[in-house]
Structures are given as structure tokens and as C-alpha cells.
Scaffold this active site. Structure first.
Site, PDB file in Angstrom:
ATOM      1  N   ILE A   1      40.861  43.700  36.168  1.00  0.00           N
ATOM      2  CA  ILE A   1      40.447  44.502  35.017  1.00  0.00           C
ATOM      3  C   ILE A   1      41.675  44.819  34.171  1.00  0.00           C
ATOM      4  O   ILE A   1      42.607  45.480  34.623  1.00  0.00           O
ATOM      5  CB  ILE A   1      39.690  45.781  35.440  1.00  0.00           C
ATOM      6  CG1 ILE A   1      39.407  46.665  34.219  1.00  0.00           C
ATOM      7  CG2 ILE A   1      40.398  46.537  36.530  1.00  0.00           C
ATOM      8  CD1 ILE A   1      38.483  47.831  34.506  1.00  0.00           C
ATOM      9  N   GLU A   2      41.654  44.310  32.961  1.00  0.00           N
ATOM     10  CA  GLU A   2      42.745  44.529  32.007  1.00  0.00           C
ATOM     11  C   GLU A   2      42.185  44.447  30.606  1.00  0.00           C
ATOM     12  O   GLU A   2      41.075  43.953  30.381  1.00  0.00           O
ATOM     13  CB  GLU A   2      43.876  43.534  32.232  1.00  0.00           C
ATOM     14  CG  GLU A   2      43.449  42.091  32.213  1.00  0.00           C
ATOM     15  CD  GLU A   2      44.566  41.142  32.636  1.00  0.00           C
ATOM     16  OE1 GLU A   2      45.534  41.031  31.872  1.00  0.00           O
ATOM     17  OE2 GLU A   2      44.449  40.515  33.701  1.00  0.00           O
ATOM     18  N   TYR A   3      42.949  44.921  29.639  1.00  0.00           N
ATOM     19  CA  TYR A   3      42.501  44.858  28.256  1.00  0.00           C
ATOM     20  C   TYR A   3      42.535  43.420  27.753  1.00  0.00           C
ATOM     21  O   TYR A   3      43.412  42.627  28.128  1.00  0.00           O
ATOM     22  CB  TYR A   3      43.392  45.711  27.355  1.00  0.00           C
ATOM     23  CG  TYR A   3      43.311  47.193  27.639  1.00  0.00           C
ATOM     24  CD1 TYR A   3      42.091  47.860  27.642  1.00  0.00           C
ATOM     25  CD2 TYR A   3      44.467  47.932  27.883  1.00  0.00           C
ATOM     26  CE1 TYR A   3      42.023  49.222  27.886  1.00  0.00           C
ATOM     27  CE2 TYR A   3      44.412  49.296  28.126  1.00  0.00           C
ATOM     28  CZ  TYR A   3      43.177  49.932  28.140  1.00  0.00           C
ATOM     29  OH  TYR A   3      43.121  51.275  28.380  1.00  0.00           O
TER      30      TYR A   3
END
Length: 233
Positions: free
Chosen positions: A130-132
Site C-alpha cells: 500500500i503506497e500512494y
């Protein structure tokens, strides 16, 4: 796993300060790893590394690897089957990771990953990355919106694989979405400039510009990681 934003920030600040040396040190700054303290070394890969000679990676000390499997509810990495099958012929401990989407249901994302990765072919926990991405750094989803997607995804994976999935993330995303609500999941943290000693990590991605022999794709670099403990478990 993505360093485009960092490059842009470093370059922009370097120009503003008219400090070429500063910009260079920002780009090339790398965390130093105590290999006596963290002797278990591994990599993470995707289709960008192309055709991988897994025996060659093992010969260079790679003890574990995370292979990209899926993204969102519909994308499957085109190298997942080749990587999983070839890695299984080595002594490398293997798992796979799913790139989290803020834009589709957690249940269908879980189904996408499960369809790509059998429970019996991984020896480490499955991973949710989960990352931008895109405009998400500028237009951050709320914690409630993210939890409504992430929690059913993690729970579905835990039900299928029989163990808690691991969360891979960056420090900003960790503090915004993971620290309070998902601290009971094992953590794989990205920190390429310093050791993340203020968080309780299990795996640490310390370099996204590593180089090894044995992969032949468009990407010349490979991510380097270490395991926190003395034995993989």
C-alpha cells in the site's frame, strides 16, 4: 518500490537552492545496513526485472524474495508464473505481493491475488503493498475510505492462506493508514535513507537502486531488503 516522486522532489529542491552537490546527495543518499545485525538478505521483483536467473540470485546470497503477483482487482503481473516456478527450484524463501488499489473493493482485490498465487507455493506470508500512486499523494483518501477496502482484503487473504498477510508500505503511508488500525499485521517497511528504528518492522527495504547479476529486463536496478531476525520463520 516507486522512486519517481523522490527524484522530482530532490531535483526541484536542488534547483531552488542552486546546489548541485546537495541535489546529488539527496538522490544518491542510501541507508547503511549492518550486515552483522541483519545478515538475511533478499530482493523483491516484478516484470520490470524481466527474465530472472533465480539460481544466480541464490549464488549471490539472496535468501528470500517477494514477487509481484497482482494489482487492484484486474491486473496480473505477466511474469508471476515464470518467477514462482523458477524460484521454487532454488532454496530461496518465496512469497508474492499485491499492489493495493484505493479505487476498487478489497474483496475483488483479494480474489485477484488468490487466483494468481496458490497457498502451497509461498513459504512467507502474502503481502499487500500500500503506497500512494497517481494523484493519491496530493488527494489523500481518508482513513475510513482506506480501511473499508484494506480490511476485507487482509481478512480474505488471512482466511485463504492461514496466516496474517504482511503490509509493505512507506513511512508516510504507515503513519497515516497502518500504525493505528493495522499494527497487528507484520510490517515490511521502505526506508532508503535511514534505518526505520522507530517502527516495529519485520522486513526492511533499504535500497531501490541495488544491482545484482542474473536478471535481464528493462529495469537495471533491483530492490534490496533485509530480515530483522536471525532465522526466517
Amino acid at each position: 518500490m516507486h522512486d519517481t516522486v523522490k527524484k522530482i522532489i530532490c531535483a526541484s529542491l536542488g534547483m531552488i537552492m542552486t546546489g548541485v552537490a546537495w541535489a546529488s546527495s539527496c538522490y544518491f543518499s542510501r541507508a547503511r545496513v549492518n550486515t552483522d545485525k541483519y545478515p538475511i538478505f533478499g530482493v523483491d521483483v516484478s516484470n520490470y526485472q524481466g527474465d530472472i536467473d533465480w539460481q544466480k540470485l541464490e549464488e549471490q546470497g539472496v535468501r528470500f524474495a517477494f514477487v509481484k503477483a497482482t494489482e487492484g482487482s484486474g491486473h496480473t503481473d505477466e511474469s508471476i508464473r515464470r518467477n514462482m516456478e523458477r524460484a521454487a527450484e532454488t532454496g530461496i524463501e518465496i512469497s508474492a505481493y499485491h499492489f493495493f488499489s484505493f479505487d476498487s473493493a478489497g474483496e475483488t482485490q483479494a480474489d485477484n491475488f488468490i487466483a494468481a498465487v496458490d497457498r502451497d507455493e509461498i513459504t512467507l506470508p502474502p503481502v499487500v503493498d500500500i503506497e500512494y500512486y497517481g494523484d493519491k499523494r496530493r488527494n489523500k483518501p481518508t482513513k475510513a475510505e482506506t480501511e473499508a477496502i484494506l480490511r476485507p482484503l487482509l481478512e480474505r487473504l488471512e482466511e485463504y492462506y492461514g496466516e496474517k498477510p504482511m503490509i509493505y508500505t512507506t513511512l508516510p503511508v504507515y503513519y497515516r493508514y497502518v500504525k493505528e488500525d493495522f499494527s497487528d499485521y507484520p510490517l515490511w517497511i521502505r526506508s532508503v535513507n535511514f534505518e526505520p528504528d522507530l517502527v516495529d518492522w519485520t522486513f526492511w527495504q533499504y535500497d531501490d537502486h541495488g544491482k545484482l547479476d542474473g536478471y535481464y529486463g528493462d529495469e537495471q536496478y533491483i530492490d534490496f531488503n533485509v530480515y530483522r531476525y536471525s532465522e526466517l520463520k
